[in-house]
Design a protein around this motif. Sequence first.
Motif, PDB file in Angstrom:
ATOM      1  N   ILE A 164      38.897  -4.645-121.416  1.00  0.00           N
ATOM      2  CA  ILE A 164      39.903  -3.603-121.216  1.00  0.00           C
ATOM      3  C   ILE A 164      40.023  -2.734-122.470  1.00  0.00           C
ATOM      4  CG2 ILE A 164      42.399  -3.213-120.914  1.00  0.00           C
ATOM      5  CD1 ILE A 164      42.491  -5.601-119.123  1.00  0.00           C
ATOM      6  N   SER A 165      40.062  -1.424-122.287  1.00  0.00           N
ATOM      7  CA  SER A 165      40.286  -0.527-123.426  1.00  0.00           C
ATOM      8  C   SER A 165      41.592   0.220-123.211  1.00  0.00           C
ATOM      9  CB  SER A 165      39.168   0.509-123.547  1.00  0.00           C
ATOM     10  OG  SER A 165      37.921  -0.087-123.382  1.00  0.00           O
ATOM     11  N   ILE A 166      42.415   0.242-124.244  1.00  0.00           N
ATOM     12  CA  ILE A 166      43.683   0.967-124.142  1.00  0.00           C
ATOM     13  C   ILE A 166      43.567   2.246-124.943  1.00  0.00           C
ATOM     14  CG2 ILE A 166      46.159   0.857-124.611  1.00  0.00           C
ATOM     15  CD1 ILE A 166      45.832  -2.226-124.220  1.00  0.00           C
ATOM     16  N   GLY A 167      43.651   3.355-124.228  1.00  0.00           N
ATOM     17  CA  GLY A 167      43.317   4.667-124.776  1.00  0.00           C
ATOM     18  C   GLY A 167      43.983   5.011-126.088  1.00  0.00           C
ATOM     19  N   ASN A 168      45.288   4.810-126.197  1.00  0.00           N
ATOM     20  CA  ASN A 168      45.967   5.263-127.413  1.00  0.00           C
ATOM     21  C   ASN A 168      45.757   4.332-128.600  1.00  0.00           C
ATOM     22  OD1 ASN A 168      47.530   3.164-126.603  1.00  0.00           O
ATOM     23  ND2 ASN A 168      49.451   4.321-126.428  1.00  0.00           N
ATOM     24  N   LYS A 169      44.973   3.254-128.385  1.00  0.00           N
ATOM     25  CA  LYS A 169      44.684   2.333-129.493  1.00  0.00           C
ATOM     26  C   LYS A 169      43.267   2.545-130.025  1.00  0.00           C
ATOM     27  CE  LYS A 169      48.530   0.151-129.413  1.00  0.00           C
ATOM     28  NZ  LYS A 169      49.103  -0.806-128.497  1.00  0.00           N
ATOM     29  N   LEU A 170      42.553   3.490-129.413  1.00  0.00           N
ATOM     30  CA  LEU A 170      41.145   3.658-129.787  1.00  0.00           C
ATOM     31  C   LEU A 170      40.954   4.727-130.854  1.00  0.00           C
ATOM     32  CD1 LEU A 170      39.503   3.651-126.209  1.00  0.00           C
ATOM     33  CD2 LEU A 170      39.728   1.725-127.777  1.00  0.00           C
ATOM     34  N   THR A 171      39.939   4.519-131.702  1.00  0.00           N
ATOM     35  CA  THR A 171      39.573   5.551-132.655  1.00  0.00           C
ATOM     36  C   THR A 171      38.725   6.586-131.921  1.00  0.00           C
ATOM     37  OG1 THR A 171      37.528   4.453-133.213  1.00  0.00           O
ATOM     38  CG2 THR A 171      39.463   3.854-134.514  1.00  0.00           C
ATOM     39  N   LYS A 172      38.482   7.713-132.589  1.00  0.00           N
ATOM     40  CA  LYS A 172      37.674   8.770-131.962  1.00  0.00           C
ATOM     41  C   LYS A 172      36.299   8.257-131.571  1.00  0.00           C
ATOM     42  CE  LYS A 172      39.538  13.197-133.132  1.00  0.00           C
ATOM     43  NZ  LYS A 172      39.897  14.009-134.300  1.00  0.00           N
ATOM     44  N   ILE A 196      41.435  10.116-121.853  1.00  0.00           N
ATOM     45  CA  ILE A 196      41.302   8.694-122.171  1.00  0.00           C
ATOM     46  C   ILE A 196      42.448   8.188-123.037  1.00  0.00           C
ATOM     47  CG2 ILE A 196      39.943   7.064-123.560  1.00  0.00           C
ATOM     48  CD1 ILE A 196      37.535   7.924-122.214  1.00  0.00           C
ATOM     49  N   ASP A 197      42.933   9.015-123.950  1.00  0.00           N
ATOM     50  CA  ASP A 197      43.990   8.557-124.864  1.00  0.00           C
ATOM     51  C   ASP A 197      45.288   8.214-124.158  1.00  0.00           C
ATOM     52  OD1 ASP A 197      44.076  11.254-124.220  1.00  0.00           O
ATOM     53  OD2 ASP A 197      45.412  11.687-125.911  1.00  0.00           O
ATOM     54  N   LYS A 198      45.416   8.662-122.906  1.00  0.00           N
ATOM     55  CA  LYS A 198      46.658   8.362-122.183  1.00  0.00           C
ATOM     56  C   LYS A 198      46.460   7.249-121.154  1.00  0.00           C
ATOM     57  CE  LYS A 198      48.037  13.213-122.369  1.00  0.00           C
ATOM     58  NZ  LYS A 198      46.870  14.050-121.986  1.00  0.00           N
ATOM     59  N   LEU A 199      45.267   6.680-121.135  1.00  0.00           N
ATOM     60  CA  LEU A 199      44.932   5.767-120.032  1.00  0.00           C
ATOM     61  C   LEU A 199      44.483   4.387-120.511  1.00  0.00           C
ATOM     62  CD1 LEU A 199      42.828   8.342-117.992  1.00  0.00           C
ATOM     63  CD2 LEU A 199      45.128   7.547-117.412  1.00  0.00           C
ATOM     64  N   VAL A 200      44.565   3.432-119.586  1.00  0.00           N
ATOM     65  CA  VAL A 200      43.948   2.131-119.809  1.00  0.00           C
ATOM     66  C   VAL A 200      42.696   2.104-118.951  1.00  0.00           C
ATOM     67  CG1 VAL A 200      44.245  -0.363-119.670  1.00  0.00           C
ATOM     68  CG2 VAL A 200      46.238   1.103-119.984  1.00  0.00           C
ATOM     69  N   ILE A 201      41.575   1.761-119.553  1.00  0.00           N
ATOM     70  CA  ILE A 201      40.323   1.700-118.795  1.00  0.00           C
ATOM     71  C   ILE A 201      40.036   0.232-118.499  1.00  0.00           C
ATOM     72  CG2 ILE A 201      37.900   2.410-118.737  1.00  0.00           C
ATOM     73  CD1 ILE A 201      39.794   4.726-119.326  1.00  0.00           C
ATOM     74  N   GLU A 229      34.545   7.865-127.767  1.00  0.00           N
ATOM     75  CA  GLU A 229      33.233   8.394-127.370  1.00  0.00           C
ATOM     76  C   GLU A 229      32.381   7.295-126.743  1.00  0.00           C
ATOM     77  OE1 GLU A 229      32.443  11.576-127.114  1.00  0.00           O
ATOM     78  OE2 GLU A 229      34.514  11.837-127.823  1.00  0.00           O
ATOM     79  N   LYS A 230      32.441   6.105-127.340  1.00  0.00           N
ATOM     80  CA  LYS A 230      31.669   4.969-126.822  1.00  0.00           C
ATOM     81  C   LYS A 230      32.108   4.639-125.405  1.00  0.00           C
ATOM     82  CE  LYS A 230      30.236   2.058-130.653  1.00  0.00           C
ATOM     83  NZ  LYS A 230      30.780   0.991-131.484  1.00  0.00           N
ATOM     84  N   VAL A 231      33.419   4.572-125.207  1.00  0.00           N
ATOM     85  CA  VAL A 231      33.949   4.246-123.886  1.00  0.00           C
ATOM     86  C   VAL A 231      33.496   5.282-122.875  1.00  0.00           C
ATOM     87  CG1 VAL A 231      36.067   3.994-122.535  1.00  0.00           C
ATOM     88  CG2 VAL A 231      35.923   2.983-124.803  1.00  0.00           C
ATOM     89  N   LYS A 232      33.533   6.549-123.281  1.00  0.00           N
ATOM     90  CA  LYS A 232      33.105   7.621-122.375  1.00  0.00           C
ATOM     91  C   LYS A 232      31.674   7.397-121.895  1.00  0.00           C
ATOM     92  CE  LYS A 232      35.842  11.642-123.809  1.00  0.00           C
ATOM     93  NZ  LYS A 232      35.775  12.937-124.503  1.00  0.00           N
ATOM     94  N   TYR A 273      34.373   1.146-113.290  1.00  0.00           N
ATOM     95  CA  TYR A 273      35.626   1.317-114.033  1.00  0.00           C
ATOM     96  C   TYR A 273      36.702   2.049-113.244  1.00  0.00           C
ATOM     97  CZ  TYR A 273      32.921  -0.339-117.936  1.00  0.00           C
ATOM     98  OH  TYR A 273      32.155  -1.115-118.750  1.00  0.00           O
ATOM     99  N   ILE A 274      37.921   1.656-113.529  1.00  0.00           N
ATOM    100  CA  ILE A 274      39.054   2.426-113.048  1.00  0.00           C
ATOM    101  C   ILE A 274      39.930   2.720-114.269  1.00  0.00           C
ATOM    102  CG2 ILE A 274      39.139   1.491-110.704  1.00  0.00           C
ATOM    103  CD1 ILE A 274      41.478  -0.301-111.813  1.00  0.00           C
ATOM    104  N   ALA A 275      40.835   3.652-114.093  1.00  0.00           N
ATOM    105  CA  ALA A 275      41.741   3.957-115.198  1.00  0.00           C
ATOM    106  C   ALA A 275      43.156   4.068-114.645  1.00  0.00           C
ATOM    107  CB  ALA A 275      41.326   5.262-115.862  1.00  0.00           C
ATOM    108  N   GLN A 276      44.103   3.660-115.460  1.00  0.00           N
ATOM    109  CA  GLN A 276      45.505   3.744-115.057  1.00  0.00           C
ATOM    110  C   GLN A 276      46.310   4.290-116.210  1.00  0.00           C
ATOM    111  OE1 GLN A 276      46.067  -0.398-114.106  1.00  0.00           O
ATOM    112  NE2 GLN A 276      45.606  -0.091-111.944  1.00  0.00           N
TER     113      GLN A 276
END
Lengths: 313, 486, 319
Positions: free
Chosen positions: B388-396, B372-377, B400-403, B413-416
């Motif tokens: 939209i969630s941007i992986g490297n901007k999220l806290t731990k 997730i940290d490398k992806l945009v969801i 977990e919430k996004v997961k 959802y898709i991820a890029q």
Amino acid sequence: MLARVANNLFWMGRYIERAEHIARYLNVNYFSSLDAPNEQSQSRQLVLRSMLCMADDTVPENVELNEEEVLYDIALNTDKSFSIINCVKIARENANSARDLISTELYESINKFYHYVLNYDVDYFKNKGLYDFTVNVTEFTAILRGKIRGTLLHDKVYAIIMLGINIERSTQIVRIIHAKFLDAKKAKGNGEQFKQSSEWTTLLKCVESYDMNRRHYRQPPTKLTTLEFLILNPFCPRSVMNSINQVANHINTLSTDKYPAKDSAAYLIGKTQAEYKFKSIESIEGEVADFIEEMLDCLWLMAQKIEKEYFNY
Amino acid sequence: MPETQHPIFSSYQKDNRFYDEIFDQEGNVKEMYKTLFDLYSGHSVQDFAKLNDKAKASFFNQGITFQVYGEQEIKEKIFPFDLFPRIIAPEEWEHIERGVLQRSKALNLFLWDLYHDKKIIKQGIVPLDLISSSVNFLDQMNGIDPPGGIYNHISGTDLIKHSDGNYYVLEDNIRCPSGVSYVICNRTALKRALFGVFNHYQAHTVTDYGENLLQILESVKPNGVDEPNCVVITPGVYNSAYYEHSYLAKSMGVELVEGRDIFVEHDFVYMKTISGPQKVDVIYRRIDDLFLDPLEFKPDSSLGVPGLFSAYKKGNVCLVNAPGTGVADDKAIYTYMPEIIKYYLDEEPILNNVHTYHCSRPDELKYVLENIDKLVIKPVDEAGGYGISIGNKLTKEEIEKVKVTIQAHPRKYIAQPIMSLSVHATYIEETNSFEPRHVDLRTFTLLGKDKEFVLKGGLTRVALQRGNLIVNSSQGGGSKDTWVLK
Amino acid sequence: MDYTIHYKAQNIYKQPVRSAYWQFLIIPENNDSQTLEKAVFTNSLGVPVQQSVNGYGFETFRVAPKTTFKTINFEAKFRVFKEIFNPFEQLNYRDSSIDRELLRSLQFKVTHERFLKSTPTTELPLVRALPFKFDEESSLFDNLKTLNAWIFNTFKFKSQVTQINTNLSEILEHKHGVCQDFTHLFCAMARKNGIPTRYVSGYLHQGIGYLGDSQMHAWAESFVPGTGWVGFDPTNNLLAAENHIKVAHGKDYADCPPIKGVVYTTGGNTTTYKVLVTSAKDTMSQGQNSDGSMQQQMGTMTQHMEFQDLFPKNGPKDQ
């Protein structure tokens, strides 16, 4: 043109015109009362009541009015439906919905006007800004009138806006006559002095017609000359007659009937125009109150008929 | 002295992780921007602050504003406009133009197929699930032949320039893509503020959009109509894009109507005018599908017109874009675009697609959850940059919430991979200077019967907050005038 | 068999209605087994009736009064000729493994996509195991027949306990409902087993005491490979035949409500319906009555909106 949009243009015209009259009434009455020649005319309560009555029909009797509140209510209080700020707001909202039909220049001017009123400092207005604010409002409306005349095709869009403006103008003129008539009565009773009252000068100034009146009659205004000038003179651009002539002109752009049906707007307008053309001031002078009521009813009916015939959606 | 030492560019911090549109790797101004850069450097900081204020006031007075949702009161805001234009070289534009046209045509053929034989699904190229579970697939459109065979008359394609210097398509918008009015306003505003700079460059005009749009609308007139009456339908003055709706109506010289101005009688559409009912033949609708006709879709919609869909089905009126196009701009469909282009046009895609992971596929879901940290969801069916969630901007905790959210609704959802949007010199009010900010580009493509048009220019959207990658206007983005050079 | 269908509706509004637009999906369709011989539709305001085809291809009546009113009555009369047929006769018995093979093919799934997907009212709850299982050994048709009987035997017909949008988990829990609910359940279970199945709205001739509620009856049609669409009436454990006069079909009730409309008024309303189906043979006619209190049940989709609120404050989101 869409009927709904036509309705909005009509009301845009009315509200622009209304804002102007209220602002000028506020300005002229307030400042002319400051050095009025007699005590009654200088009375704060009389002036405040007169201004409030002009803007709003429902003013309770025997209530002590607060100057700051009254001025604020009439000019900038968004909670008062009759306030200038609300007139401008509604005019702009109406312009918004007809944005594709009016010129960019006209829209931009309305929008500027709106932001000017919206951002006017309330505290400044209450203490120092009355003159500045009201003068600017009348200047803005003058610009709008210029933009309406100069940047729109003189077709149906223009005719509808002008119908709104002229019906509102004659309505406001009649209302102002009414208000000042009452003021003059209160100030001077019924005698000779009433006929020569300084309130007639104020009345003419309220509708920017003092200079014109002086040029036309070459003597200080009296009750008779003032009423004649403001009601029946077709050359005075603020007179009821002039407005009705314009209304008659513009309804012909919308209605193509050569012989309009008896219950139509065009018929009523034509009939009213003919009546006024051959009225003399002497026939009105004795019964001004009745005349005013009749006139307001007639204007209201005109607007009703126009709305029903053309703006029904 | 390095060029970034001009006072107005003194806070410009180059970051080599991103593709910089103006400066090369060594910090030198690129050839194309040289003249512009010199002209701008000649201005003092104060000059610029003044110009910027003037441009803002001009937008405000013209009422070029939009409304923002989500706050207690609907607020009127101007769409921030940046004074430094983006320039696109002729050969680069030629590539973009061919690419977006190719995509729009492929999407149009795809839509025809989806609402007729569904061959692409029968042949297993696009999964059936993508249409049968899509809320944007309209059963009522099955078997309808839209006039001229066109579904997506107007397409807005969002492009970015990645750190590798290539353009990638982020998404296709073929429902009611907005923003074209800002393209034209930006040009007007820049001309007013800095007319001098135009003498040094030869940019294509953007003001021909209205006439081209009108020609497109007229080309899809119903059978038997000689001079079609076209209108634009808007949800009303409170809609966030109302300015654009009125602008489009005005630039085409057609009526701007609301649902209540229109009625349907015996399957023909009429508008209520001051001289009675007038027939309407083509409707450019800026109302979502489900609000078009309360008899056919959302029954409590007061924005639409009862009976409109029947009139459309009967071929008495043309709706632009066609209802049901939303199924093809779904972000899940996006990932099949290379296959779709190949299938219908037998061509290789001209523009790149961003690689996409489908959370609906178990193995890809696994990869997404682990990286997730490398992806945009992205949710597949939200517009306007929401959700939209941007992986490297999220806290731990947020990860977990996004997961959990993804696992609950994997289909949604898709991820890029996180694409690094290029940066462009952007005037920042707080620091009174130019700083690099991320930009994207929305192009506008028109398809009609025997007619196609790509607006030579586009909306360059800027993320005004430092480091922000989302450039949507409802998320506080600004925009730039975009010059396509001759 | 000749049928006369008499449909009457009355809408009374507390406040004057300024504008309205109704669509009636009540016209018997023409198909292999039924012929519409005559259709008359009138209303008390004398508003001209428009006939139009809706988004799914069915004939509708539309009425849009242009004057203000508080009461309006509608009346329709149809004459329909219905073939007397034995639904079993059309069946094509063959090795059911061929049929099952076909159901699994992508071609088939794509062709029948619309009647294989679930909708909010035909969605089976995920948590519990399916209460009814198809028997792999017997034919698809036999399975559907058993499903039809299972619903009839397991659920109790009870009016006014469910709404038009009641979901299936509630029906499964309380084990009661009306024809719409049973039809939704039938559609859901059949689709779950890969058989394209559609919701049918129509009239039931109750001559010999069949169950039916509300103004219109509902049953299901399943696509049986080799045979075509076959009607199942789980409310009466019947195959649809000469007593079932079809009007329209769709994915579920929401695709074919008999009346849909937009009404601009400020107050509430009461609506009354009456449907009478008589055949030439009937000695005494029987009616299906409903009154205003059952309005929800009957599924009127009439909307009420404040005239003042026509300005939408929150339009749809822009892209």
